[in-house]
Design an enzyme around this catalytic site. Structure first.
Site, short mmCIF file in Angstrom:
data_model
loop_
_atom_site.label_atom_id
_atom_site.label_comp_id
_atom_site.label_asym_id
_atom_site.label_seq_id
_atom_site.Cartn_x
_atom_site.Cartn_y
_atom_site.Cartn_z
N ASP A 21 0.85 -1.19 0.00
CA ASP A 21 0.00 0.00 0.00
C ASP A 21 0.88 1.25 0.00
O ASP A 21 1.62 1.49 0.95
CB ASP A 21 -0.89 -0.05 1.25
CG ASP A 21 -1.68 1.23 1.44
OD1 ASP A 21 -1.86 1.97 0.44
OD2 ASP A 21 -2.14 1.47 2.58
N ASP A 25 -4.01 3.96 2.77
CA ASP A 25 -5.45 3.73 3.00
C ASP A 25 -5.74 2.28 3.40
O ASP A 25 -6.89 1.88 3.51
CB ASP A 25 -6.27 4.13 1.76
CG ASP A 25 -5.99 3.24 0.55
OD1 ASP A 25 -5.07 2.39 0.63
OD2 ASP A 25 -6.67 3.40 -0.47
N ASP A 29 -1.96 -1.08 -3.86
CA ASP A 29 -2.29 -0.29 -5.06
C ASP A 29 -1.18 -0.42 -6.12
O ASP A 29 -0.14 -1.05 -5.88
CB ASP A 29 -2.53 1.18 -4.69
CG ASP A 29 -1.47 1.70 -3.72
OD1 ASP A 29 -0.27 1.42 -3.96
OD2 ASP A 29 -1.81 2.35 -2.71
N ASP A 98 -5.94 -9.74 -15.35
CA ASP A 98 -7.10 -10.58 -15.13
C ASP A 98 -8.24 -10.02 -15.97
O ASP A 98 -8.47 -8.80 -15.97
CB ASP A 98 -7.49 -10.54 -13.64
CG ASP A 98 -7.96 -11.88 -13.14
OD1 ASP A 98 -8.70 -12.55 -13.87
OD2 ASP A 98 -7.60 -12.23 -12.00
N ASP A 199 -10.90 -15.06 -16.31
CA ASP A 199 -11.61 -15.52 -15.13
C ASP A 199 -12.81 -16.40 -15.47
O ASP A 199 -13.60 -16.05 -16.35
CB ASP A 199 -12.09 -14.28 -14.36
CG ASP A 199 -12.74 -14.62 -13.05
OD1 ASP A 199 -12.05 -15.17 -12.19
OD2 ASP A 199 -13.94 -14.32 -12.89
N GLU A 256 -9.08 -19.70 -16.58
CA GLU A 256 -9.38 -20.38 -15.31
C GLU A 256 -10.55 -21.33 -15.58
O GLU A 256 -11.62 -20.91 -15.97
CB GLU A 256 -9.77 -19.36 -14.24
CG GLU A 256 -9.99 -20.02 -12.90
CD GLU A 256 -11.01 -19.31 -12.01
OE1 GLU A 256 -10.96 -19.52 -10.80
OE2 GLU A 256 -11.86 -18.57 -12.53
N HIS A 329 -5.35 -16.92 -5.17
CA HIS A 329 -6.23 -16.16 -4.28
C HIS A 329 -7.52 -16.89 -3.94
O HIS A 329 -8.34 -16.37 -3.20
CB HIS A 329 -6.56 -14.83 -4.96
CG HIS A 329 -7.26 -15.04 -6.26
ND1 HIS A 329 -6.62 -15.56 -7.37
CD2 HIS A 329 -8.56 -14.88 -6.61
CE1 HIS A 329 -7.51 -15.70 -8.35
NE2 HIS A 329 -8.68 -15.29 -7.93
N ASP A 330 -7.74 -18.06 -4.52
CA ASP A 330 -8.97 -18.81 -4.26
C ASP A 330 -8.75 -20.03 -3.40
O ASP A 330 -9.66 -20.82 -3.19
CB ASP A 330 -9.61 -19.27 -5.59
CG ASP A 330 -10.22 -18.11 -6.34
OD1 ASP A 330 -10.64 -17.13 -5.70
OD2 ASP A 330 -10.27 -18.18 -7.58
C1 GLC Z 1 -12.87 -16.72 -10.15
C2 GLC Z 1 -11.93 -15.92 -9.31
C3 GLC Z 1 -12.55 -15.73 -7.97
C4 GLC Z 1 -13.82 -14.97 -8.13
C5 GLC Z 1 -14.74 -15.65 -9.13
C6 GLC Z 1 -15.81 -14.73 -9.58
O1 GLC Z 1 -13.06 -18.01 -9.67
O2 GLC Z 1 -10.68 -16.50 -9.28
O3 GLC Z 1 -11.70 -15.07 -7.07
O4 GLC Z 1 -14.48 -14.87 -6.91
O5 GLC Z 1 -14.07 -16.05 -10.30
O6 GLC Z 1 -15.31 -13.77 -10.45
#
Ligand code: GLC
Length: 561
Positions: A21, A25, A29, A98, A199, A256, A329-330
């Site tokens: 950051d 905040d 970023d 993304d 995505d 993905e 991140h998932d």
């Molecule tokens: C994908 C992303 C995830 C998001 C979902 C909806 O699975 O990796 O983080 O919540 O799509 O966009």
């Protein structure tokens, strides 16, 4: 050998919100990323993949976009973006963005229009349906908990959302919508993006007859997967994008794709498909997970790891290419899920990295894995930020189906927030992430696990990553070489050879805390080999003329044969 920049480089995924950051905040970023580019370059990173940075009300941290051609307020401006691209390219690094084109935010102007009336020109950009006697069109439950349909009073119809109700799904059958999306992609290509991660891309098509799904025991809603995932029409959309916007042969396109594994991946990445270059699968997401979220199951090396990892390796001999990643991140943190984040934290993190950088594919380092960041320790319900934590709490705990204690343990083992805590840069307050209050709690172990300390410690996980990345760059056999698995039936040791022309490398890892014996195969001559890297001290000549040697807990070795 079909050489490509995105096969040879090493990628790094930064969850922008949690990386660095720059303005206090509490939210990471773009300028924060620029400040850390030298750190990444020094680590050996060639490509930076950023989670969504477009304008968003942040119901799902940027996966709900309200303006596809602008930057999220908290992350900066378009000029910060341009500077980031310049700074990356100056360092000979690439940017992978993304691309969230399965759905938008409900605050996107198209959706605002769409919900105005049944004959609005944007109505058909989304998926609307009438209800059945005052209830939703069918029993589908969305991924984040609750129904996949949301009622809209203005027109008296429901719209479909497979994620949250603030993420209405696009109707990809609509040609105008597809044209808009091509425009979005061209826009970012023109601004300098080198590649994209698409995505939820295998969800673009849905079964428009909307049949009810099967309701499993203990569930409230019907399962909709087979009606919204990997339908044949998705291939048509992807081919259209490849032909019309991704046709330079330069940009890398990664999708993905849940529900896809090494056996069927080629339907997207096969040579003549003209669809995707690689796919992010979910193979490693549930390693160690029991039946229910709060239950653990011991890792079965052969079934859970070797069959999957080697499966990807062998498939690539024929066609396609895959990313090498164990976290994103998932999911949860690599070392917590697949290694040991306590006693053998350092050894197991290094062992897992050894696999990641010595297999065929493009390694994607998830931010923080290079210092062995762990699942979020000591989080209470209020510390979580993923909306699904609260939706499911209502659905399960408040409804008396699951105890509070089990639910919290389940979050500790499975919540995506485990992988979203602030990057641990140093041992100062907020781990050096922000001068303000971070949007999500810092993992309390930041005094023990942080970049600053590890840069000064030659034995650190970070230094091991650096060495691995350098090794991969010096040895094309690790990038393009064949993959020959050894001792396949061994349930403790994973070992293989990578071979390109006359360069041969042997990789041996012990996946657990016991001390198994590695039997050196007859055709492997270790007496003439050189140990290139290991996570333990190995005495010189220690394996000379021996037929076998013992591995210590989570030991990993790389030899040049
Ligand atoms: C994908 C992303 C995830 C998001 C979902 C909806 O699975 O990796 O983080 O919540 O799509 O966009």
């Amino acid at each position: 050998m079909d050489r490509k920049w995105w096969k040879e480089g090493v990628a790094y995924q930064a969850y922008v919100r949690s990386f660095n950051d720059s303005d206090g905040d509490g939210i990471g970023d773009l300028r924060g990323i620029i400040e850390k580019l030298d750190y990444l370059k020094d680590l050996g990173i060639d490509m930076l993949y950023l989670n969504p940075i477009n304008k968003s009300p942040n119901e799902d941290n940027g996966y709900d976009i309200s303006d596809f051609k602008d930057i999220m307020d908290e992350f900066g401006t378009l000029s910060d973006f341009d500077e980031l691209v310049r700074e990356l390219h100056q360092r000979d690094m690439k940017l992978i963005m993304d691309l969230v084109i399965n759905h938008s935010s409900d605050e996107h102007p198209w959706f605002i229009e769409s919900r105005k009336s049944k004959d609005n020109p944007y109505r058909d950009y989304y998926i609307w349906h009438s209800g059945r006697n005052g209830t939703p069109p069918n029993n589908w439950g969305c991924f984040f908990g609750g129904s996949a349909w949301e009622y809209d009073e203005t027109s008296g119809e429901y719209y479909l959302h497979i994620f949250s109700k603030k993420q209405p799904d696009f109707n990809w059958r609509n040609k105008n919508l597809r044209e808009e999306m091509k425009g979005v992609i061209r826009y970012w290509i023109d601004r300098g993006a080198d590649g994209f991660r698409m995505d939820a891309i295998n969800h673009l098509e849905k079964d428009h007859s909307f049949p009810n799904g099967i309701v499993r025991e203990g569930e409230v809603y019907g399962d909709f997967i087979k009606y919204v995932q990997n339908l044949p029409e998705v291939h048509g959309y992807l081919k259209e994008l490849r032909k019309e916007v991704f046709n330079s042969g330069y940009h890398v396109v990664i999708g993905e794709t849940g529900g896809i594994n090494h056996e069927n991946a080629f339907i997207y990445t096969g040579k003549d498909r003209n669809e995707l270059d690689m796919i992010f699968h979910f193979d490693m997401h549930s390693v160690g997970r029991g039946e229910r979220p709060w239950e653990r199951k011991p890792i079965d090396l052969i079934q859970d790891i070797k069959k999957k990892m080697s499966g990807w390796q062998l498939r690539q001999e024929e066609e396609g290419w895959c990313p090498l990643f164990y976290s994103n991140h998932d999911t949860t943190r690599t070392v917590s899920r697949m290694g040991d984040d306590e006693k053998y934290w350092r050894e197991s993190a290094k062992m897992l990295a050894t696999l990641q950088f010595t297999q065929k594919g493009t390694p994607f380092v998830y931010y923080g894995d290079e210092i062995g960041m762990t699942n979020a320790k000591g989080f209470e319900l209020k510390d979580y930020r993923d909306p699904s934590a609260f939706i499911k709490h209502r659905e399960l705990v408040e409804a008396g189906l699951v105890s509070e204690e089990n639910y919290l343990l389940g979050l500790y083992y499975t919540s995506r927030d485990n992988s979203r805590t602030p990057m641990q840069w140093d041992d100062s307050q907020t781990a050096g992430f922000s001068t303000g209050t971070p949007w999500i709690k810092v993992n309390p172990n930041y005094k023990k696990i942080n970049v600053k300390d590890q840069l000064q410690d030659q034995q650190s996980i970070l230094m091991y990553y650096k060495a691995l990345i350098a090794l991969r760059k010096d040895n094309p056999a690790l990038v393009y070489g064949n993959f020959i698995e050894l001792n396949k039936e061994h349930n403790k040791i994973y070992s293989y050879i990578r071979e390109l022309n006359d360069s041969r490398m042997l990789i041996v890892v012990n996946f657990f805390s016991n001390e198994p014996i590695f039997e050196i195969p007859k055709n492997v001559h270790l007496e003439h080999s050189k140990l290139l890297l290991s996570n333990y001290k190995v005495e010189a000549g220690g394996q000379d003329n021996k037929a076998a040697f013992k591995l210590r807990p989570y030991e990993a070795r790389i030899y040049r044969l």
